[in-house]
Motif scaffolding. Sequence first.
Motif, short mmCIF file in Angstrom:
data_model
loop_
_atom_site.label_atom_id
_atom_site.label_comp_id
_atom_site.label_asym_id
_atom_site.label_seq_id
_atom_site.Cartn_x
_atom_site.Cartn_y
_atom_site.Cartn_z
N GLN A 102 0.83 -1.21 0.00
CA GLN A 102 0.00 0.00 0.00
C GLN A 102 0.87 1.25 0.00
OE1 GLN A 102 -3.08 0.20 -0.54
NE2 GLN A 102 -3.96 -1.77 -0.04
N ARG A 103 1.97 1.23 0.75
CA ARG A 103 2.86 2.40 0.83
C ARG A 103 3.54 2.68 -0.50
NH1 ARG A 103 4.53 0.39 5.77
NH2 ARG A 103 6.51 -0.36 4.94
N MET A 104 3.85 1.63 -1.24
CA MET A 104 4.64 1.82 -2.45
C MET A 104 3.80 1.86 -3.73
SD MET A 104 6.44 -1.88 -3.32
CE MET A 104 7.30 -1.99 -1.76
N THR A 105 2.47 1.83 -3.61
CA THR A 105 1.63 1.68 -4.80
C THR A 105 0.67 2.84 -5.00
OG1 THR A 105 1.70 -0.73 -4.54
CG2 THR A 105 -0.05 0.16 -5.91
N VAL A 106 0.54 3.24 -6.25
CA VAL A 106 -0.53 4.14 -6.67
C VAL A 106 -1.36 3.38 -7.69
CG1 VAL A 106 0.91 5.17 -8.49
CG2 VAL A 106 -1.09 6.39 -7.66
N GLU A 107 -2.67 3.53 -7.63
CA GLU A 107 -3.56 2.82 -8.56
C GLU A 107 -4.17 3.80 -9.55
OE1 GLU A 107 -7.90 0.75 -8.38
OE2 GLU A 107 -6.42 -0.09 -6.98
N ILE A 108 -4.21 3.40 -10.80
CA ILE A 108 -4.86 4.20 -11.84
C ILE A 108 -5.79 3.31 -12.64
CG2 ILE A 108 -2.88 5.76 -12.05
CD1 ILE A 108 -2.16 4.29 -14.68
N GLY A 109 -6.62 3.93 -13.48
CA GLY A 109 -7.46 3.19 -14.40
C GLY A 109 -6.74 3.04 -15.73
N LEU A 110 -7.25 2.13 -16.56
CA LEU A 110 -6.67 1.91 -17.88
C LEU A 110 -6.63 3.20 -18.70
CD1 LEU A 110 -5.54 -0.33 -19.71
CD2 LEU A 110 -7.89 -0.79 -20.46
N SER A 111 -7.64 4.04 -18.50
CA SER A 111 -7.73 5.29 -19.26
C SER A 111 -6.64 6.29 -18.89
CB SER A 111 -9.11 5.93 -19.04
OG SER A 111 -9.31 6.22 -17.67
N GLN A 112 -5.96 6.08 -17.76
CA GLN A 112 -4.93 7.01 -17.30
C GLN A 112 -3.51 6.56 -17.64
OE1 GLN A 112 -6.89 6.52 -13.28
NE2 GLN A 112 -6.19 8.64 -13.06
N ALA A 113 -3.39 5.42 -18.30
CA ALA A 113 -2.07 4.82 -18.51
C ALA A 113 -1.16 5.67 -19.39
CB ALA A 113 -2.23 3.42 -19.10
N ARG A 121 6.71 7.38 -7.76
CA ARG A 121 7.36 6.63 -6.70
C ARG A 121 6.79 5.22 -6.64
NH1 ARG A 121 6.40 8.43 -0.56
NH2 ARG A 121 4.59 7.05 -0.71
N GLY A 122 7.67 4.23 -6.51
CA GLY A 122 7.21 2.87 -6.30
C GLY A 122 6.52 2.28 -7.52
N ARG A 123 5.36 1.67 -7.28
CA ARG A 123 4.68 0.87 -8.29
C ARG A 123 3.38 1.52 -8.73
NH1 ARG A 123 5.62 -1.78 -11.19
NH2 ARG A 123 4.39 -3.67 -10.95
N VAL A 124 3.01 1.27 -9.99
CA VAL A 124 1.74 1.75 -10.55
C VAL A 124 0.89 0.53 -10.91
CG1 VAL A 124 0.60 3.07 -12.34
CG2 VAL A 124 2.82 3.82 -11.48
N VAL A 125 -0.23 0.37 -10.21
CA VAL A 125 -1.17 -0.71 -10.52
C VAL A 125 -2.27 -0.15 -11.41
CG1 VAL A 125 -2.95 -2.21 -9.53
CG2 VAL A 125 -0.74 -1.97 -8.39
N VAL A 126 -2.65 -0.92 -12.43
CA VAL A 126 -3.67 -0.50 -13.37
C VAL A 126 -4.91 -1.37 -13.21
CG1 VAL A 126 -4.25 -0.05 -15.77
CG2 VAL A 126 -1.89 0.25 -14.99
N ASP A 127 -6.01 -0.75 -12.79
CA ASP A 127 -7.31 -1.44 -12.74
C ASP A 127 -7.90 -1.37 -14.15
OD1 ASP A 127 -9.90 -2.30 -12.42
OD2 ASP A 127 -10.34 -0.99 -10.70
N VAL A 128 -7.92 -2.50 -14.85
CA VAL A 128 -8.33 -2.47 -16.25
C VAL A 128 -9.84 -2.35 -16.42
CG1 VAL A 128 -6.31 -3.78 -16.99
CG2 VAL A 128 -8.43 -5.00 -16.45
N SER A 129 -10.58 -2.37 -15.31
CA SER A 129 -12.04 -2.24 -15.40
C SER A 129 -12.48 -0.79 -15.50
CB SER A 129 -12.72 -2.90 -14.20
OG SER A 129 -12.44 -2.16 -13.01
N ARG A 130 -11.53 0.14 -15.34
CA ARG A 130 -11.91 1.55 -15.41
C ARG A 130 -10.87 2.38 -16.19
NH1 ARG A 130 -9.33 4.73 -11.49
NH2 ARG A 130 -8.11 3.57 -9.97
#
Length: 340
Positions: free
Chosen positions: A307-318, A331-340
């Motif tokens: 949680q500290r090292m992750t930012v989440e974005i949607g597919l549209s923000q990639a 910083r850290g990791r970028v997780v992509v939620d492909v449902s948005r």
Amino acid sequence: MTADSTHSDKDSNMFQALLLTQNDKQTVATLAPLDEARLPAGDVTVRVEYSTLNFKDALAITGRGAIVRQWPLVPGIDLAGVVERSDDGAWKPGDRVVVNGWGMGETHWGGLAQKARLASAWLLRLPDAFSTRQAMAIGTAGYTAALCVLALQRHGLKPGDGDVLVTGAAGGVGSVAIKLLSRLGYTVSASTGRPQEAEYLKSLGAAHVVDRAEFSAPGKPLQKERWAGVVDAVGSHTLANACAATRFNGAVAACGLAQGADFPSTVMPFILRGVTLYGINSVYVDNAKRTEAWQLLAQHVDDDTLQRMTVEIGLSQAVEKSTELLDGKVRGRVVVDVSR
């Protein structure tokens, strides 16, 4: 079959994907609805839940690097999701899987989409310790960090042998490497060009934070012995200086080229100090080594850290986030939620 049911079946075959095409040799990235019929060949279809944005993905999406080998292409070297259909008896619908590398996002359609069709041999069962989102908070960056740590361990590096340098420390590989090494008992020095991230790096387990300026310019071919081991995600002068300052019989695990692909060094650290340079390839690695790396991650990387090292974005923000990543603003990791 009624007209409504035909329409419904057709809709169920559609999915959203980030599609890369070329126009006058310029890369064009578009979020587009695609039909399953366009998916490449493979014996397993996966419903993707999460993907990631890595340095290589950002190079592909922006066109700043020669990553894509065929057009059009869906980028994304990582994915985690659920098997939807399988022609291989080893996999059945509902199985949770993680896939890293194997040419995805380069020669084969990758994970920045809601569906993927893959070779069954590329799939790895997702460890019970992780959700699909957590697996992508780790992604290729974290899995590569684990491969680096395993290489240092196999070399014989033990806690107490001396400081281990991690370069590119605030990035994805660096963040996970710091966490793994510190949890295993090693003393970590974290190199970063972002002094504002010092507290973040210390929260991951770094004992010392050093300015990357110490390493990023040309240096002497042989320097004062400082490091028992190194995890380098930067390359170029940083890697050369890290090798030059590694202790007698120490080891360096190199896995990246954020500063550059060149290696302006000499043979002196290797023939006068017996330094070993390990090249870490995370794309084509057998599943036994992949499983070992993921087991190491499951044992030592907890959800609070992710949680500290992750930012989440949607597919549209990639697309927008890719530019930020290459500009060193992530910083850290970028997780992509492909449902948005």
